[in-house]
Design a protein around this motif. Structure first.
Motif, PDB file in Angstrom:
ATOM      1  N   GLY A   1      10.494   7.233  -1.812  1.00 37.92           N
ATOM      2  CA  GLY A   1      10.327   8.367  -2.707  1.00 37.92           C
ATOM      3  C   GLY A   1      10.617   9.673  -2.000  1.00 37.92           C
ATOM      4  N   PHE A   2      10.539  10.732  -2.753  1.00 35.94           N
ATOM      5  CA  PHE A   2      10.841  12.052  -2.201  1.00 35.94           C
ATOM      6  C   PHE A   2       9.766  13.058  -2.535  1.00 35.94           C
ATOM      7  CE2 PHE A   2      11.856  14.012  -6.197  1.00 35.94           C
ATOM      8  CZ  PHE A   2      12.183  12.939  -6.985  1.00 35.94           C
ATOM      9  N   SER A   3       8.800  12.648  -3.303  1.00 36.24           N
ATOM     10  CA  SER A   3       7.805  13.602  -3.763  1.00 36.24           C
ATOM     11  C   SER A   3       6.465  12.914  -3.934  1.00 36.24           C
ATOM     12  CB  SER A   3       8.243  14.200  -5.099  1.00 36.24           C
ATOM     13  OG  SER A   3       7.227  14.959  -5.666  1.00 36.24           O
ATOM     14  N   VAL A   4       5.405  13.587  -3.562  1.00 34.49           N
ATOM     15  CA  VAL A   4       4.069  13.043  -3.732  1.00 34.49           C
ATOM     16  C   VAL A   4       3.746  12.854  -5.209  1.00 34.49           C
ATOM     17  CG1 VAL A   4       1.637  13.548  -3.323  1.00 34.49           C
ATOM     18  CG2 VAL A   4       3.323  13.999  -1.556  1.00 34.49           C
ATOM     19  N   GLU A   5       4.328  13.663  -6.072  1.00 37.96           N
ATOM     20  CA  GLU A   5       4.077  13.535  -7.505  1.00 37.96           C
ATOM     21  C   GLU A   5       4.542  12.172  -8.038  1.00 37.96           C
ATOM     22  OE1 GLU A   5       5.200  16.327  -6.092  1.00 37.96           O
ATOM     23  OE2 GLU A   5       3.555  17.673  -6.566  1.00 37.96           O
TER      24      GLU A   5
ATOM     25  N   GLU B   1       0.856  -1.185   0.000  1.00 39.29           N
ATOM     26  CA  GLU B   1       0.000   0.000   0.000  1.00 39.29           C
ATOM     27  C   GLU B   1       0.896   1.240   0.000  1.00 39.29           C
ATOM     28  OE1 GLU B   1      -3.460   2.022   2.784  1.00 39.29           O
ATOM     29  OE2 GLU B   1      -2.450   0.219   3.456  1.00 39.29           O
ATOM     30  N   VAL B   2       0.679   2.122  -0.957  1.00 42.20           N
ATOM     31  CA  VAL B   2       1.412   3.386  -1.032  1.00 42.20           C
ATOM     32  C   VAL B   2       0.497   4.478  -0.486  1.00 42.20           C
ATOM     33  CG1 VAL B   2       2.528   5.048  -2.552  1.00 42.20           C
ATOM     34  CG2 VAL B   2       2.734   2.602  -3.025  1.00 42.20           C
ATOM     35  N   ILE B   3       0.994   5.207   0.517  1.00 43.75           N
ATOM     36  CA  ILE B   3       0.200   6.234   1.190  1.00 43.75           C
ATOM     37  C   ILE B   3       0.870   7.594   0.982  1.00 43.75           C
ATOM     38  CG2 ILE B   3      -0.783   6.975   3.394  1.00 43.75           C
ATOM     39  CD1 ILE B   3      -0.170   3.970   4.287  1.00 43.75           C
ATOM     40  N   PRO B   4       0.327   8.438   0.099  1.00 46.42           N
ATOM     41  CA  PRO B   4       0.919   9.762  -0.092  1.00 46.42           C
ATOM     42  C   PRO B   4       0.580  10.686   1.069  1.00 46.42           C
ATOM     43  CG  PRO B   4      -0.971   9.501  -1.520  1.00 46.42           C
ATOM     44  CD  PRO B   4      -0.787   8.194  -0.800  1.00 46.42           C
ATOM     45  N   VAL B   5       1.559  11.455   1.492  1.00 42.37           N
ATOM     46  CA  VAL B   5       1.375  12.446   2.547  1.00 42.37           C
ATOM     47  C   VAL B   5       1.878  13.765   1.978  1.00 42.37           C
ATOM     48  CG1 VAL B   5       1.993  13.100   4.893  1.00 42.37           C
ATOM     49  CG2 VAL B   5       1.803  10.686   4.298  1.00 42.37           C
ATOM     50  N   ALA B   6       1.022  14.786   1.948  1.00 44.07           N
ATOM     51  CA  ALA B   6       1.427  16.030   1.298  1.00 44.07           C
ATOM     52  C   ALA B   6       0.814  17.253   1.963  1.00 44.07           C
ATOM     53  CB  ALA B   6       1.013  16.018  -0.166  1.00 44.07           C
ATOM     54  N   MET B   7       1.465  18.381   1.726  1.00 40.35           N
ATOM     55  CA  MET B   7       0.992  19.663   2.200  1.00 40.35           C
ATOM     56  C   MET B   7       1.309  20.698   1.132  1.00 40.35           C
ATOM     57  SD  MET B   7       2.112  21.642   5.665  1.00 40.35           S
ATOM     58  CE  MET B   7       3.528  22.512   5.058  1.00 40.35           C
ATOM     59  N   GLU B   8       0.327  21.526   0.812  1.00 35.80           N
ATOM     60  CA  GLU B   8       0.552  22.587  -0.174  1.00 35.80           C
ATOM     61  C   GLU B   8       1.560  23.595   0.377  1.00 35.80           C
ATOM     62  OE1 GLU B   8      -0.721  22.807  -3.336  1.00 35.80           O
ATOM     63  OE2 GLU B   8      -1.611  20.852  -2.958  1.00 35.80           O
TER      64      GLU B   8
ATOM     65  N   GLY C   1      13.993  26.140 -12.690  1.00 39.93           N
ATOM     66  CA  GLY C   1      13.896  26.274 -14.140  1.00 39.93           C
ATOM     67  C   GLY C   1      12.437  26.292 -14.549  1.00 39.93           C
ATOM     68  N   LEU C   2      12.047  25.380 -15.425  1.00 41.98           N
ATOM     69  CA  LEU C   2      10.655  25.301 -15.869  1.00 41.98           C
ATOM     70  C   LEU C   2       9.789  24.476 -14.925  1.00 41.98           C
ATOM     71  CD1 LEU C   2      11.237  24.718 -19.687  1.00 41.98           C
ATOM     72  CD2 LEU C   2      10.611  26.852 -18.539  1.00 41.98           C
ATOM     73  N   PHE C   3      10.413  23.821 -13.973  1.00 41.06           N
ATOM     74  CA  PHE C   3       9.708  22.931 -13.051  1.00 41.06           C
ATOM     75  C   PHE C   3       9.345  23.687 -11.780  1.00 41.06           C
ATOM     76  CE2 PHE C   3       9.800  19.568  -9.759  1.00 41.06           C
ATOM     77  CZ  PHE C   3       8.816  18.754 -10.276  1.00 41.06           C
ATOM     78  N   ALA C   4       8.131  23.498 -11.290  1.00 38.97           N
ATOM     79  CA  ALA C   4       7.701  24.135 -10.046  1.00 38.97           C
ATOM     80  C   ALA C   4       7.153  23.078  -9.101  1.00 38.97           C
ATOM     81  CB  ALA C   4       6.638  25.186 -10.317  1.00 38.97           C
ATOM     82  N   ILE C   5       7.636  23.081  -7.873  1.00 37.95           N
ATOM     83  CA  ILE C   5       7.136  22.176  -6.843  1.00 37.95           C
ATOM     84  C   ILE C   5       6.117  22.951  -6.026  1.00 37.95           C
ATOM     85  CG2 ILE C   5       7.743  20.817  -4.810  1.00 37.95           C
ATOM     86  CD1 ILE C   5      10.564  20.544  -6.046  1.00 37.95           C
ATOM     87  N   THR C   6       4.888  22.434  -5.978  1.00 37.20           N
ATOM     88  CA  THR C   6       3.816  23.134  -5.274  1.00 37.20           C
ATOM     89  C   THR C   6       3.408  22.447  -3.967  1.00 37.20           C
ATOM     90  OG1 THR C   6       2.146  21.937  -6.540  1.00 37.20           O
ATOM     91  CG2 THR C   6       2.881  24.071  -7.412  1.00 37.20           C
ATOM     92  N   ARG C   7       3.863  21.199  -3.780  1.00 34.14           N
ATOM     93  CA  ARG C   7       3.533  20.456  -2.559  1.00 34.14           C
ATOM     94  C   ARG C   7       4.782  19.819  -1.981  1.00 34.14           C
ATOM     95  NH1 ARG C   7      -0.854  16.215  -4.064  1.00 34.14           N
ATOM     96  NH2 ARG C   7       0.519  15.923  -5.820  1.00 34.14           N
ATOM     97  N   ARG C   8       4.873  19.816  -0.662  1.00 36.02           N
ATOM     98  CA  ARG C   8       5.934  19.080   0.023  1.00 36.02           C
ATOM     99  C   ARG C   8       5.315  17.807   0.550  1.00 36.02           C
ATOM    100  NH1 ARG C   8       9.985  22.032   3.831  1.00 36.02           N
ATOM    101  NH2 ARG C   8      10.812  19.959   3.552  1.00 36.02           N
ATOM    102  N   GLY C   9       6.084  16.766   0.544  1.00 39.57           N
ATOM    103  CA  GLY C   9       5.527  15.528   1.061  1.00 39.57           C
ATOM    104  C   GLY C   9       6.443  14.356   0.846  1.00 39.57           C
ATOM    105  N   ALA C  10       5.893  13.212   1.092  1.00 38.72           N
ATOM    106  CA  ALA C  10       6.616  11.953   0.933  1.00 38.72           C
ATOM    107  C   ALA C  10       5.577  10.864   0.693  1.00 38.72           C
ATOM    108  CB  ALA C  10       7.426  11.646   2.183  1.00 38.72           C
ATOM    109  N   CYS C  11       6.057   9.678   0.463  1.00 34.49           N
ATOM    110  CA  CYS C  11       5.176   8.530   0.310  1.00 34.49           C
ATOM    111  C   CYS C  11       5.547   7.506   1.369  1.00 34.49           C
ATOM    112  CB  CYS C  11       5.334   7.908  -1.071  1.00 34.49           C
ATOM    113  SG  CYS C  11       4.811   9.013  -2.373  1.00 34.49           S
ATOM    114  N   LEU C  12       4.551   7.063   2.087  1.00 34.71           N
ATOM    115  CA  LEU C  12       4.754   5.981   3.043  1.00 34.71           C
ATOM    116  C   LEU C  12       4.387   4.684   2.338  1.00 34.71           C
ATOM    117  CD1 LEU C  12       3.122   7.570   6.191  1.00 34.71           C
ATOM    118  CD2 LEU C  12       5.523   7.610   5.499  1.00 34.71           C
TER     119      LEU C  12
END
Length: 66
Positions: free
Chosen positions: A49-53, A7-14, A22-33
């Motif tokens: 992982g390192f990103s909810v995306e 089971e992958v559980i995303p945890v994020a906060m805007e 550059g052209l990439f924008a990170i809009t949420r901080r988080g991780a995956c459990l």
């Protein structure tokens, strides 16, 4: 012992302001459990992982490694 469930559980906060790289924008901080269950009743929880995306990609990759 065999893995019977993943089971992958995303945890994020805007973020109040996007972090632009550059052209990439990170809009949420988080991780995956990750919760893994075995046929012997053992359950383990860890971070992956390192990103909810990245959440949609994590479970298929883990399944390939099993």
């Amino acid at each position: 012992m065999k893995v019977t469930g993943i089971e992958v559980i995303p945890v994020a906060m805007e973020m109040p302001e996007p972090l632009r790289l550059g052209l990439f924008a990170i809009t949420r901080r988080g991780a995956c459990l990750l919760r893994i269950r075995t046929d012997e009743g053992i359950t383990g929880i860890g971070e992956c992982g390192f990103s909810v995306e990245a959440t949609p990609m994590i479970e298929p990759v883990i399944r390939l490694l099993l």
